[in-house]
Design a protein around this motif. Structure first.
Motif, short mmCIF file in Angstrom:
data_model
loop_
_atom_site.label_atom_id
_atom_site.label_comp_id
_atom_site.label_asym_id
_atom_site.label_seq_id
_atom_site.Cartn_x
_atom_site.Cartn_y
_atom_site.Cartn_z
N LEU A 218 0.83 -1.20 0.00
CA LEU A 218 0.00 0.00 0.00
C LEU A 218 0.87 1.25 0.00
CD1 LEU A 218 -3.24 0.60 1.89
CD2 LEU A 218 -1.38 2.15 2.44
N GLY A 219 0.36 2.31 -0.66
CA GLY A 219 1.09 3.59 -0.66
C GLY A 219 0.61 4.49 0.45
N ALA A 220 -0.47 5.20 0.23
CA ALA A 220 -0.94 6.16 1.24
C ALA A 220 -2.43 6.41 1.06
CB ALA A 220 -0.18 7.46 1.10
N VAL A 221 -3.05 6.82 2.14
CA VAL A 221 -4.44 7.29 2.06
C VAL A 221 -4.53 8.67 2.68
CG1 VAL A 221 -5.60 5.04 1.95
CG2 VAL A 221 -5.07 6.03 4.18
N LEU B 52 -9.06 7.22 6.57
CA LEU B 52 -8.37 6.21 7.38
C LEU B 52 -9.32 5.08 7.78
CD1 LEU B 52 -5.56 5.69 8.54
CD2 LEU B 52 -6.26 6.84 10.63
N ARG C 128 -6.51 -3.53 8.16
CA ARG C 128 -5.70 -4.06 9.27
C ARG C 128 -6.55 -4.94 10.20
NH1 ARG C 128 -2.89 1.68 10.89
NH2 ARG C 128 -1.26 1.72 9.31
N ARG D 32 7.60 -1.46 12.83
CA ARG D 32 8.15 -0.23 12.24
C ARG D 32 9.60 -0.02 12.66
NH1 ARG D 32 3.32 4.30 12.43
NH2 ARG D 32 2.10 3.35 10.77
N ARG E 285 3.74 -2.00 17.11
CA ARG E 285 2.52 -1.29 17.47
C ARG E 285 1.34 -2.25 17.40
NH1 ARG E 285 0.05 2.85 12.95
NH2 ARG E 285 -1.85 3.41 14.07
N TYR F 99 -7.69 2.97 18.56
CA TYR F 99 -8.22 3.07 17.20
C TYR F 99 -9.47 2.20 17.00
CZ TYR F 99 -4.09 5.57 15.43
OH TYR F 99 -3.11 6.49 15.19
N GLU G 107 3.68 -1.13 3.89
CA GLU G 107 3.42 0.26 3.50
C GLU G 107 4.50 1.16 4.08
OE1 GLU G 107 0.38 2.30 5.75
OE2 GLU G 107 0.32 0.73 7.25
N PRO G 108 4.68 2.35 3.49
CA PRO G 108 5.50 3.34 4.17
C PRO G 108 4.71 3.89 5.35
CG PRO G 108 4.47 4.30 2.23
CD PRO G 108 4.10 2.85 2.23
N HIS H 7 4.69 7.02 6.07
CA HIS H 7 4.21 8.36 5.70
C HIS H 7 2.84 8.31 5.03
CE1 HIS H 7 4.93 7.74 1.40
NE2 HIS H 7 6.16 7.34 1.65
N GLY H 8 2.23 9.49 4.95
CA GLY H 8 0.92 9.62 4.31
C GLY H 8 1.04 10.06 2.86
N1 GGG Z 1 1.10 4.83 4.39
C1 GGG Z 1 -0.22 4.79 4.73
C2 GGG Z 1 -0.76 6.11 5.18
O1 GGG Z 1 -1.35 6.81 4.42
N2 GGG Z 1 -0.51 6.46 6.42
C3 GGG Z 1 -0.96 7.67 6.98
C4 GGG Z 1 -1.82 7.51 8.17
O2 GGG Z 1 -2.66 8.34 8.44
N3 GGG Z 1 -1.61 6.48 8.94
C5 GGG Z 1 -2.30 6.24 10.12
C6 GGG Z 1 -1.89 4.94 10.72
O3 GGG Z 1 -0.88 4.36 10.34
O4 GGG Z 1 -2.59 4.47 11.60
#
Ligand code: GGG
Length: 354
Positions: free
Chosen positions: A72-75, A86, A94, A104, A130, A137, A278-279, A281-282
């Motif tokens: 996955l990249g980012a959301v 999210l 998840r 991580r 984590r 969450y 995934e990274p 980062h967002g």
């Molecule tokens: N790389 C996925 C992403 O977009 N992460 C940003 C984010 O908001 N992550 C929240 C989390 O890891 O719970």
């Protein structure tokens, strides 16, 4: 030739660019190690939301279960509230696939400067584990008198004995496998959160008793946040709740140079379901589409994926290629003080793969 089915979920913003980069690296690794990756891209995310009113379709988990692993990249999109993106995609994946250990790592690589003075390459090398399916969450809560002057919001954190036990046990096993400092640090705020986190502390002590060869410490999260800056090189494996692990791993990322290097594995250690890589980062909408996003976090996440698939040789080749590209300066993107682009950093990694 071994074949693996990989779901690609680039998502939003720079997610598109960094997943494309990691795919190129995986293809190069596949050529070198005689592996075939069958990539299946999914267009889920914010654009999908604009068209369909949801971030991903109702049968998304069923479709993801057909793959060996997920990348996955980012959301995240500036025009959609972050809790919708999210809770619409990343968190349901998840939880739905029971990916309970979010691993991580944070390593100060050669060629990368820490904002902290006096730390040499390799002197910071820790992993935050984590809890990834419950805690703060958990989607438990609601509004009463919503949007009225007397409105009330209730948000409940959920800590189950099973949830604490399994992620804490994973952290101890990892400390044993790493064979380094053999230390597990448990982070809570049990002086204030006197139910869930008191349960966590108690479970931590019980599990610790099963691992006499591993040292332990229990820290309150405020002290841990200071210590991640004051003495990051003393940590080894750090286990924390969903929220605290999220925050601490961002601190760990920045003291080791950049969140652009922070990779993450969302694991079902029992391998009943495909794990998600995934990274940290967002979607970084401010730099999306400019070709300067750091692809290394996603490439390192792809290396974690290879390791999870049991492809240790390919995993360490990709990881080593990233390290060499950083050490030579060829992969220093602007977040690391350099001028490499997403494309040139990726090319440097691929060149090192031979
Ligand atoms: N790389 C996925 C992403 O977009 N992460 C940003 C984010 O908001 N992550 C929240 C989390 O890891 O719970």
């Amino acid at each position: 030739m071994q074949r693996y089915s990989i779901a690609l979920l680039p998502g939003d913003g720079i997610g598109q660019e960094v997943v494309a980069a990691a795919r190129r690296v995986l293809e190069a690794a596949g050529e070198r190690f005689a592996l075939r990756f069958d990539f299946k891209p999914y267009d889920w995310g914010s654009d999908y939301y604009f068209q369909h009113g949801v971030m991903m379709p109702v049968d998304a988990l069923q479709r993801l279960r057909e793959h060996d692993a997920l990348l996955l990249g980012a959301v995240g999109h500036p025009d959609i509230p972050d809790h919708i993106t999210l809770h619409g995609m990343l968190l349901p994946i998840r939880r739905g696939l029971d990916l309970y250990a979010n691993v991580r790592p944070a390593v100060l690589f050669q060629g990368v400067n820490s904002p902290l003075k006096g730390y040499a390459a390799g002197s910071i090398d820790l992993v935050v584990v984590r809890e990834n399916t419950e805690g703060e969450y958990a989607p438990v809560g609601g509004f009463v008198h919503h949007h009225h002057p007397a409105e009330v919001a209730v948000q409940t954190a959920v800590f189950t004995r099973q949830g604490c036990e399994r992620v804490i046990r994973y952290a101890f096993d990892l400390a044993g496998r790493r064979g380094g400092k053999r230390l597990v640090s448990s982070i809570t705020k049990s002086n204030a959160q006197s139910y869930g986190m008191v349960l966590w502390d108690r479970v931590f002590r019980e599990i610790a008793a099963e691992y006499p060869g591993i040292r332990t410490e229990s820290l309150l999260v405020d002290a841990a946040a200071m210590d991640f800056v004051r003495r990051p090189s003393e940590f080894d494996v750090v286990v924390a709740s969903n929220l605290f692990g999220d925050i601490l791993s961002d601190i760990a990322a920045i003291v080791t140079g950049s969140i652009g290097l922070a990779a993450s594995a969302n694991l079902d250690p029992g391998k009943r379901n495909p794990s998600l890589f995934e990274p940290v980062h967002g979607s970084a909408p401010d730099i999306a589409g400019r070709g300067i996003a750091n692809p290394l976090a996603t490439i390192l996440a792809a290396a974690m994926m290879l390791e999870h698939l049991g492809l240790d040789e390919a995993a360490s080749a990709v990881d080593g290629s990233v390290r060499a590209a950083l050490a030579s300066g060829a992969a220093l993107t602007p977040d690391l003080g350099g001028s490499a682009t997403t494309a040139s950093a990726t090319a440097a990694v691929i060149a090192n793969l031979g």
